[in-house]
Enzyme design. Structure first.
Site, mmCIF file in Angstrom:
data_model
loop_
_atom_site.group_PDB
_atom_site.id
_atom_site.type_symbol
_atom_site.label_atom_id
_atom_site.label_comp_id
_atom_site.label_asym_id
_atom_site.label_seq_id
_atom_site.Cartn_x
_atom_site.Cartn_y
_atom_site.Cartn_z
ATOM 1 N N ILE A 104 26.240 -13.178 -47.640
ATOM 2 C CA ILE A 104 26.077 -11.884 -48.286
ATOM 3 C C ILE A 104 25.401 -12.073 -49.644
ATOM 4 O O ILE A 104 25.556 -13.111 -50.282
ATOM 5 C CB ILE A 104 27.450 -11.172 -48.431
ATOM 6 C CG1 ILE A 104 27.282 -9.750 -48.980
ATOM 7 C CG2 ILE A 104 28.426 -11.984 -49.255
ATOM 8 C CD1 ILE A 104 28.573 -8.907 -48.928
ATOM 9 N N CYS A 105 24.617 -11.074 -50.041
ATOM 10 C CA CYS A 105 23.999 -11.043 -51.362
ATOM 11 C C CYS A 105 23.060 -12.238 -51.559
ATOM 12 O O CYS A 105 22.253 -12.556 -50.694
ATOM 13 C CB CYS A 105 25.106 -10.979 -52.415
ATOM 14 S SG CYS A 105 24.556 -10.681 -54.116
ATOM 15 N N GLY A 106 23.164 -12.927 -52.690
ATOM 16 C CA GLY A 106 22.255 -14.017 -53.012
ATOM 17 C C GLY A 106 22.285 -15.165 -52.036
ATOM 18 O O GLY A 106 21.309 -15.925 -51.934
#
Length: 206
Positions: A104-106
């Site tokens: 998730i995300c970065g």
């Protein structure tokens, strides 16, 4: 996905975004899974929220065959250097061994730099965030809250999500691992994402 292995590994490192996997790990733990944290070493790390976490094991101790899922969260370090690249390489080892990975995300950018999104359907914060990594998977990008790519035969499944979708991220994890049946999974999502009170009755009824 079912089986006797009910250990999930959560990667932890300085500035990891602790809110992104709260739903995922809490409900896995409440459904009989053991969540073990994996750090760059066994030295404590500090989350983006300022919490200190003592990893259960170091990355060099992590073995895909001892896990049912590797979870990678966002962190500042994904976009400021190569410090977290070893976690992306670990994700490659998991996928090659047929064990799923959820990012998730970065962490999605880390997987993109590792080449793991080039041939898999995926999502992230926005398409141009991943495009900036120079990866070759832009044609496989999907504008969705969270995406699961089942993987090729013998390869592990891959879940990706953007930073604003921790509940959808958890939904995909639960679906992949078979934590909830379809009706209960839908109710869980409606309760925690939409605050739909009627979903609570469905959850209590099973």
């Amino acid at each position: 996905m079912t089986g006797s292995n009910r250990t999930v590994h959560l990667a932890v490192y300085d500035t990891f975004a602790d809110w992104e996997t709260g739903h995922t790990t809490a409900h896995l733990a409440r459904n009989g899974y053991t969540v073990r944290t994996v750090g760059p070493s066994r030295e404590p790390v500090t989350t983006m929220g300022g919490l200190r976490v003592q990893p259960d094991l170091s990355l060099d101790e992590l073995r895909a065959q001892e896990s049912t899922l590797l979870i990678l969260t966002g962190a500042d370090a994904w976009d400021t250097g190569d410090a977290l690249a070893p976690f992306a390489r670990a994700a490659r080892g998991f996928l090659d061994a047929g064990v799923p990975v959820a990012a998730i995300c970065g962490a999605t950018a880390g997987l993109a730099r590792e080449g793991l999104l080039d041939g898999r359907t995926h999502t992230s914060a926005v398409s141009f965030y991943l495009a900036a990594t120079g990866y070759a998977g832009g044609s496989r990008y999907v504008d969705a809250d969270a995406v699961t790519d089942a993987g090729a035969a013998g390869g592990g499944g891959l879940i990706t999500a953007g930073p604003t979708e921790p509940v959808a991220f958890a939904r995909e994890v639960f679906a992949l691992l078979g934590v909830y049946g379809p009706e209960k999974l839908d109710a869980w999502y409606r309760l925690f994402h939409d605050s739909d009170a009627s979903a609570y009755e469905v959850l209590q009824g099973e």
